[in-house]
Design a protein around this motif. Sequence first.
Motif, PDB file in Angstrom:
ATOM      1  N   GLU A 157      61.678  65.868  33.422  1.00 37.93           N
ATOM      2  CA  GLU A 157      60.651  66.193  34.417  1.00 37.93           C
ATOM      3  C   GLU A 157      59.290  66.378  33.763  1.00 37.93           C
ATOM      4  O   GLU A 157      58.263  65.921  34.290  1.00 37.93           O
ATOM      5  CB  GLU A 157      61.041  67.463  35.174  1.00 37.93           C
ATOM      6  N   GLU A 158      59.272  67.033  32.618  1.00 39.60           N
ATOM      7  CA  GLU A 158      58.018  67.260  31.903  1.00 39.60           C
ATOM      8  C   GLU A 158      57.412  65.944  31.449  1.00 39.60           C
ATOM      9  O   GLU A 158      56.205  65.716  31.586  1.00 39.60           O
ATOM     10  CB  GLU A 158      58.283  68.174  30.700  1.00 39.60           C
ATOM     11  N   ASN A 159      58.244  65.069  30.902  1.00 35.62           N
ATOM     12  CA  ASN A 159      57.758  63.758  30.465  1.00 35.62           C
ATOM     13  C   ASN A 159      57.196  62.953  31.622  1.00 35.62           C
ATOM     14  O   ASN A 159      56.120  62.349  31.527  1.00 35.62           O
ATOM     15  CB  ASN A 159      58.892  62.973  29.796  1.00 35.62           C
ATOM     16  N   ARG A 160      57.932  62.918  32.738  1.00 31.90           N
ATOM     17  CA  ARG A 160      57.465  62.143  33.896  1.00 31.90           C
ATOM     18  C   ARG A 160      56.140  62.691  34.420  1.00 31.90           C
ATOM     19  O   ARG A 160      55.248  61.924  34.805  1.00 31.90           O
ATOM     20  CB  ARG A 160      58.530  62.150  35.002  1.00 31.90           C
ATOM     21  N   ALA A 161      56.006  64.015  34.418  1.00 33.14           N
ATOM     22  CA  ALA A 161      54.758  64.620  34.888  1.00 33.14           C
ATOM     23  C   ALA A 161      53.591  64.230  33.995  1.00 33.14           C
ATOM     24  O   ALA A 161      52.515  63.853  34.475  1.00 33.14           O
ATOM     25  CB  ALA A 161      54.904  66.147  34.933  1.00 33.14           C
ATOM     26  N   GLN A 196      62.175  57.132  29.542  1.00 33.02           N
ATOM     27  CA  GLN A 196      60.968  57.960  29.609  1.00 33.02           C
ATOM     28  C   GLN A 196      61.068  59.240  28.775  1.00 33.02           C
ATOM     29  O   GLN A 196      60.321  60.187  28.989  1.00 33.02           O
ATOM     30  CB  GLN A 196      60.631  58.320  31.074  1.00 33.02           C
ATOM     31  N   MET A 197      61.956  59.252  27.813  1.00 32.59           N
ATOM     32  CA  MET A 197      62.093  60.422  26.946  1.00 32.59           C
ATOM     33  C   MET A 197      61.236  60.297  25.684  1.00 32.59           C
ATOM     34  O   MET A 197      61.138  61.252  24.904  1.00 32.59           O
ATOM     35  CB  MET A 197      63.557  60.620  26.553  1.00 32.59           C
ATOM     36  N   ALA A 198      60.642  59.141  25.473  1.00 27.99           N
ATOM     37  CA  ALA A 198      59.755  58.942  24.318  1.00 27.99           C
ATOM     38  C   ALA A 198      58.613  58.026  24.739  1.00 27.99           C
ATOM     39  O   ALA A 198      58.793  57.147  25.582  1.00 27.99           O
ATOM     40  CB  ALA A 198      60.523  58.331  23.150  1.00 27.99           C
ATOM     41  N   TYR A 199      57.447  58.248  24.170  1.00 29.62           N
ATOM     42  CA  TYR A 199      56.309  57.392  24.499  1.00 29.62           C
ATOM     43  C   TYR A 199      55.297  57.419  23.360  1.00 29.62           C
ATOM     44  O   TYR A 199      55.318  58.307  22.487  1.00 29.62           O
ATOM     45  CB  TYR A 199      55.651  57.807  25.817  1.00 29.62           C
TER      46      TYR A 199
END
Length: 474
Positions: free
Chosen positions: A52-56, A81-84
């Motif tokens: 949720e934090e990553n998506r936000a 979406q756990m790494a970018y």
Amino acid sequence: MPDNVLRLLFQTCTGQQAEHIQALPSSGSNRRYFRLQSASRSLMGVVGNNPEENRAFLYLSRHFREKGLPVPEVVAVSEDQMAYLQEDLGTSGLFEAVAPGREKGSYSEEETRLLCQALEELPRLQFAGAEGLDWQQCMYEAFNARMVDFDLNYFKYCFLKATGLEFNEERLQDDFERLKANLLIEESNTFMHRDFQARNIMIKDGKPWIIDFQGGRRGPIYYDVASFVWQARSRFPEATKKKLLEAYLKALRQFQEVDQAHFYSRLRLFVLFRTLQVLGAYGFRGLFERKAPFISSIPPAMDNLRGLLQTPFTDYPYLNSLLEQIVALPRFRETVPEEPGKLLVHIYSFSLKKGVPEDLTGNGGGYVFDCRAIHNPGKYERYRKSTGMDADVIRFLEEDGEVTTFLESVYKLVDAHVQRFLERGFTHLQVSFGCTGGQHRSVYCAEHLAAHLKAKFDIPILVTHRERNIEKSL
């Protein structure tokens, strides 16, 4: 491995191999940061464990970039979406850029200019950043009653209870409810960063860039102003605070009319709330997890609280009285020598039942001596009301010679430590004496070591009898 995921993203994104990967400090966050570099490109890699934090963050980053706000561009994201990867803003953070002023206690014109620039960007983030923003994409949609409850309980359970002060939870909750109602009295449709402070501002090309906004939500403008200007470790002098607030209000007027009296009245309330929230964080990260940067942040946060309490919060009388008791606790006072660069020895007496005194300087080390092998005056009724500073207890302890033999060994150890610290230019040493109640043996030993060191080295000594709530300088 996280760096393998980031390597693959880097290669896919740039067409180049990452030749160097450097893990970076994560401070209080559970996210992990890396700098990935090839011969011609440098990017920041982030690995989070909260989807949720990553998506936000990813949503907010795209939205803010579209609004022309100074935030890093995300250039590649893993499928889960756990790494970018995001734009590398360099190594110059605002907190580090103004470090000389923070250490001196007075900020230069250039440092003040950089700080004011950051405050001038804040209204743009709050108002322009809120335009067209889908609040449901935020990790938390809004500053609301539940959030206030979370933060007030954070303070109560992670800091207030750790002080050992006795308090009436019902009376405290009554004041918490009144405070919550006042915090939520105004509706707002602006973006609240939630942790807007110098550590979350980077300096690139001489201008501020905003990072770490993943916890942002819809909320009042005052919270972020309080977070920045009253950030504990920044130690802004009153004159600097005034300049920062003037810079913010000037920028704010581009977005709304400003009633200064109303603004400052509301701001003071949010400074109180933010201070309670950060004390909860410092309590958890420092007093429980024992992380040195958070422990050493407690005394400057106490200074902020003392300043606030100069004008009592009469709407919350019980909370106000508890806060006055907290700021009076010797353990939360700054322990720095009056002469910069000179060694200060801080000597404690304490009850072993209540835990070893924290080293709030963050230096660690020093000595903790257990005095319970010495004959205990506390076993006898006639000494129950006396302490190790009283003549009757002193006579009792010295009669059999146990305490004298004990202290002779202590003196040898501590003398050698002090001598070496003086030679090496160290500025702090902590020595603690514990006994069952922190009343007789430990108090006697603390007093006698203090007198011994003062006579032998003529250095500043701070003595704290924690369970007696006594503090004095020699």
